[in-house]
Design an enzyme around this catalytic site. Structure first.
Site, PDB file in Angstrom:
ATOM      1  N   CYS A 261       0.806  -1.231   0.000  1.00 39.43           N
ATOM      2  CA  CYS A 261       0.000   0.000   0.000  1.00 39.43           C
ATOM      3  C   CYS A 261       0.836   1.276   0.000  1.00 39.43           C
ATOM      4  CB  CYS A 261      -0.939   0.008   1.196  1.00 39.43           C
ATOM      5  SG  CYS A 261      -2.251  -1.234   1.077  1.00 39.43           S
TER       6      CYS A 261
ATOM      7  N   LYS B  66       3.117   1.862  -3.197  1.00 38.28           N
ATOM      8  CA  LYS B  66       2.291   2.013  -4.410  1.00 38.28           C
ATOM      9  C   LYS B  66       1.521   3.326  -4.393  1.00 38.28           C
ATOM     10  CE  LYS B  66      -1.299  -0.637  -4.532  1.00 38.28           C
ATOM     11  NZ  LYS B  66      -2.370   0.385  -4.292  1.00 38.28           N
TER      12      LYS B  66
END
Length: 232
Positions: free
Chosen positions: A61, A64
């Protein structure tokens, strides 16, 4: 909604990178990052969460979403300096344990290093963007023999990284055998209760790099180890 998600994860990633930046300054001025964080985390505007200094954030998470937000900003003509800095700090932080090993061992080539933890966080076998993999690759490139033990991620790491020349151990004692140093990379609860005397008997030299600041320096040193934490 998409911007809210990106902004939330970018903020948390930046908060961790900030703690790591302060930790690196603490080491140079003689302060303890754990005490510093405990102090300014009491400020209700800041809070204590996501301020644990260590080897940096990983997972799917944060990296990205921060990268996506950087790309969006640049697409619209804005250079997100703060977000880029958060990423840069995180990249550098992953090599801090390697630097500490060099300081203590002097020479990495030919030494045996044991990594405690492979997953990017405890209670998972998720290896996406895991700091342990980068640390392992760097040590192997420098000529070290690298062993690793993770309570549940060993098999996943073998399957996903077949070319990584890691030696996998079934438990902490097996990992410690013939090691010149150990590095805590993932803050598994199991690693917070190490049998230091038993582990030390298996090692070539008692050196422990605490990449997550989960152990007491006084207790580790009382067991005859050389201890190095992050920002301590």
């Amino acid at each position: 909604a998409e911007m809210i998600k990106y902004a939330a994860n970018a903020f948390l990633a930046t908060k961790i990178s900030f703690a790591n930046e302060i930790a690196n300054i603490c080491e140079r001025v003689g302060a303890d990052i754990k005490e510093v964080v405990r102090g300014f985390g009491l400020d209700s505007r800041i809070g204590p969460k996501f301020l644990n200094a260590g080897v940096g954030w990983g997972g799917s998470c944060f990296g990205k979403d921060v990268s996506a937000l950087i790309d969006i900003a640049r697409e619209y003509g804005y250079e997100p300096v703060l977000l880029k800095s958060a990423v840069d700090v995180n990249k550098k932080q992953r090599l801090i344990p390697v630097q500490k090993l060099q300081e203590v061992l002097k020479i990495i080539k030919g030494k045996t290093i044991g990594l405690l933890g492979l997953a990017f966080k405890p209670e998972t076998d998720d290896l996406r963007d895991a700091p342990a993999l980068e640390i392992a690759r760097q040590l192997i490139e420098m000529g070290a023999r690298v062993k690793a033990y993770d309570p549940i991620a060993n098999e996943a790491c073998k399957a996903q990284n077949p070319d990584l020349k890691l030696e996998y151990s079934d438990d902490i004692i097996a990992l410690s055998e013939d090691c010149d140093a150990l590095v805590i990379v993932t803050e598994w609860e199991e690693f917070q209760h190490l049998d230091l005397e038993k582990i030390g008997q298996e090692m070539n030299s008692r050196i422990l790099i605490d990449g997550r600041n989960i152990l007491s320096k006084a207790i580790v040193e009382a067991a005859g180890f050389t201890y190095r934490g992050i920002g301590r």
